[in-house]
Design a protein around this motif. Structure first.
Motif, PDB file in Angstrom:
ATOM      1  N   ALA A 293       0.884  -1.307   0.062  1.00  0.00           N
ATOM      2  CA  ALA A 293      -0.010   0.019  -0.008  1.00  0.00           C
ATOM      3  C   ALA A 293       0.890   1.272  -0.150  1.00  0.00           C
ATOM      4  CB  ALA A 293      -1.023  -0.192   1.231  1.00  0.00           C
ATOM      5  N   VAL A 294       0.573   2.174  -0.757  1.00  0.00           N
ATOM      6  CA  VAL A 294       1.275   3.460  -0.733  1.00  0.00           C
ATOM      7  C   VAL A 294       0.537   4.501   0.128  1.00  0.00           C
ATOM      8  CG1 VAL A 294       1.732   5.578  -2.178  1.00  0.00           C
ATOM      9  CG2 VAL A 294       1.910   3.163  -3.112  1.00  0.00           C
ATOM     10  N   ASP A 295       1.440   5.131   0.938  1.00  0.00           N
ATOM     11  CA  ASP A 295       1.005   6.195   1.824  1.00  0.00           C
ATOM     12  C   ASP A 295       0.788   7.465   0.755  1.00  0.00           C
ATOM     13  OD1 ASP A 295       0.301   7.973   3.614  1.00  0.00           O
ATOM     14  OD2 ASP A 295       2.014   7.530   5.049  1.00  0.00           O
ATOM     15  N   GLU A 296      -0.294   7.936   0.377  1.00  0.00           N
ATOM     16  CA  GLU A 296      -0.473   9.087  -0.357  1.00  0.00           C
ATOM     17  C   GLU A 296      -0.618  10.501   0.431  1.00  0.00           C
ATOM     18  OE1 GLU A 296      -3.909   8.627  -2.976  1.00  0.00           O
ATOM     19  OE2 GLU A 296      -3.324   6.507  -3.788  1.00  0.00           O
ATOM     20  N   ALA A 297      -0.633  10.126   1.571  1.00  0.00           N
ATOM     21  CA  ALA A 297      -0.771  11.418   2.577  1.00  0.00           C
ATOM     22  C   ALA A 297       0.679  11.733   3.037  1.00  0.00           C
ATOM     23  CB  ALA A 297      -1.695  11.044   3.909  1.00  0.00           C
ATOM     24  N   SER A 298       1.578  10.855   2.620  1.00  0.00           N
ATOM     25  CA  SER A 298       3.055  11.312   3.358  1.00  0.00           C
ATOM     26  C   SER A 298       3.783  11.766   2.242  1.00  0.00           C
ATOM     27  CB  SER A 298       3.664   9.997   3.636  1.00  0.00           C
ATOM     28  OG  SER A 298       4.637  10.324   4.499  1.00  0.00           O
ATOM     29  N   ARG A 299       4.761  12.582   2.522  1.00  0.00           N
ATOM     30  CA  ARG A 299       5.758  13.305   1.687  1.00  0.00           C
ATOM     31  C   ARG A 299       7.082  12.849   1.252  1.00  0.00           C
ATOM     32  NH1 ARG A 299       6.000  18.950   4.398  1.00  0.00           N
ATOM     33  NH2 ARG A 299       5.628  17.612   6.361  1.00  0.00           N
ATOM     34  N   PRO A 300       7.689  13.135   0.347  1.00  0.00           N
ATOM     35  CA  PRO A 300       9.008  12.679   0.158  1.00  0.00           C
ATOM     36  C   PRO A 300       9.934  13.132   1.271  1.00  0.00           C
ATOM     37  CG  PRO A 300       8.029  13.378  -2.032  1.00  0.00           C
ATOM     38  CD  PRO A 300       7.103  13.796  -0.816  1.00  0.00           C
ATOM     39  N   GLY A 301      11.011  12.759   1.452  1.00  0.00           N
ATOM     40  CA  GLY A 301      11.904  13.025   2.426  1.00  0.00           C
ATOM     41  C   GLY A 301      13.236  12.695   2.636  1.00  0.00           C
ATOM     42  N   PHE A 302      13.834  12.960   3.530  1.00  0.00           N
ATOM     43  CA  PHE A 302      15.430  12.432   3.815  1.00  0.00           C
ATOM     44  C   PHE A 302      15.805  12.330   5.110  1.00  0.00           C
ATOM     45  CE2 PHE A 302      15.528  16.954   2.911  1.00  0.00           C
ATOM     46  CZ  PHE A 302      16.577  17.615   3.989  1.00  0.00           C
ATOM     47  N   ARG A 303      16.568  11.640   5.615  1.00  0.00           N
ATOM     48  CA  ARG A 303      17.344  11.621   6.918  1.00  0.00           C
ATOM     49  C   ARG A 303      18.615  12.421   7.029  1.00  0.00           C
ATOM     50  NH1 ARG A 303      16.367   9.186  11.507  1.00  0.00           N
ATOM     51  NH2 ARG A 303      14.552   7.816  10.494  1.00  0.00           N
ATOM     52  N   VAL A 304      18.701  13.294   8.359  1.00  0.00           N
ATOM     53  CA  VAL A 304      19.795  14.014   8.734  1.00  0.00           C
ATOM     54  C   VAL A 304      20.479  12.976   9.677  1.00  0.00           C
ATOM     55  CG1 VAL A 304      20.537  16.004   9.409  1.00  0.00           C
ATOM     56  CG2 VAL A 304      18.577  16.172   7.835  1.00  0.00           C
ATOM     57  N   VAL A 305      21.700  12.864   9.735  1.00  0.00           N
ATOM     58  CA  VAL A 305      22.621  12.405  10.733  1.00  0.00           C
ATOM     59  C   VAL A 305      23.621  13.308  11.124  1.00  0.00           C
ATOM     60  CG1 VAL A 305      23.617  10.500  11.562  1.00  0.00           C
ATOM     61  CG2 VAL A 305      21.926  10.110   9.718  1.00  0.00           C
ATOM     62  N   ASP A 306      23.601  13.841  12.333  1.00  0.00           N
ATOM     63  CA  ASP A 306      24.573  14.761  12.914  1.00  0.00           C
ATOM     64  C   ASP A 306      25.489  14.033  13.957  1.00  0.00           C
ATOM     65  OD1 ASP A 306      23.791  17.098  11.538  1.00  0.00           O
ATOM     66  OD2 ASP A 306      22.981  17.927  13.297  1.00  0.00           O
ATOM     67  N   LEU A 307      26.919  13.951  13.640  1.00  0.00           N
ATOM     68  CA  LEU A 307      27.970  13.105  14.347  1.00  0.00           C
ATOM     69  C   LEU A 307      28.818  14.124  15.001  1.00  0.00           C
ATOM     70  CD1 LEU A 307      28.719  10.796  11.413  1.00  0.00           C
ATOM     71  CD2 LEU A 307      27.151  10.575  13.287  1.00  0.00           C
TER      72      LEU A 307
END
Length: 241
Positions: free
Chosen positions: A213-227
């Motif tokens: 199932a596709v989540d049509e309400a959710s938006r594209p994105g990315f993950r930020v990792v701070d070290l």
């Protein structure tokens, strides 16, 4: 040190080719624009760069990622064609982030949606873990544990138990980054090692779904990792498609 994770771009040779909920190339452009504003020192794409396995799809990805003002890297997913991918840009086995390192694992099994490391790759991982005790991230396409969606869990890393046995005793491993699941996710493996999933730059999958199932309400994105030193902070950013 700021690392940004992108994943599951699913590009076609045709930049106007649609996915289920939008145009992957256009969405990747917007995600990269948003990621660039956060000034990462490096960007990692954790697989499924292509949907059609064409050289042109990798060239499109490279043209967009080249807009970043930092080095970028990628590893293959189940939809990728590693030879064409490597012809455009080599796949690295590790990234040196100063006080940290990232080990990049290839979990692709040709012709299969599920992933596997196998004995040789696991032996190589064990050797690399023994060689350096710096804080370490492990990055791969397939998640090494269940994420709570029956259909996705059947397509994960089939030798996950062997993977965790390989990591056992290596306290340098601070987290695992994965793609494949097209959603934000946080879980923990044996010993409490965090596993972070990442939204797709294209379509999102509905969390907790028994069947596809596709989540049509959710938006594209990315993950930020701070070290920072030996500490890690991470969060997900969403982008208007």
């Amino acid at each position: 040190m700021r690392l940004i994770q992108l994943t599951d771009c699913h590009l076609h040779a045709d930049p106007l080719a649609p996915s289920r909920t939008g145009i992957p190339h256009r969405r990747l452009e917007r995600v990269v624009e948003a990621a660039a504003r956060l000034r990462p020192e490096a960007v990692l794409v954790t697989g499924d760069v292509s949907q059609d396995e064409t050289a042109a799809s990798y060239a499109l990805a490279g043209q967009v990622l080249a807009r970043l003002d930092c080095p970028w890297f990628w590893l293959p997913g189940n939809h990728d064609e590693p030879r064409r991918m490597a012809e455009y840009r080599p796949c690295h086995a590790s990234l040196d982030l100063g006080g940290w390192r990232v080990l990049l694992l290839d979990t692709q099994v040709v012709g299969q949606a599920a992933g596997e490391l196998g004995e040789a790759r696991l032996a190589g991982l064990a050797s690399r873990l023994a060689d350096d005790d710096r804080p370490t991230l492990v990055a791969m396409h397939h998640p090494p544990l269940a994420v709570g969606s029956a259909w996705l869990d059947a397509l994960g890393l089939v030798d996950a138990e062997a993977f965790w046995r390989t990591l056992a005793g290596h306290e340098c491993v601070q987290a695992v980054l994965c793609g494949h699941i097209h959603q934000a996710f946080v879980g923990h493996g044996p010993g409490g090692v965090p596993i972070y999933g990442c939204p797709s730059t294209s379509d999102q999958f509905l969390p907790g779904s028994e069947t596809f199932a596709v989540d049509e309400a959710s938006r594209p994105g990315f993950r930020v990792v701070d070290l920072h030193g030996g500490a890690l902070a991470t969060w997900v950013e969403r982008v208007e498609p």
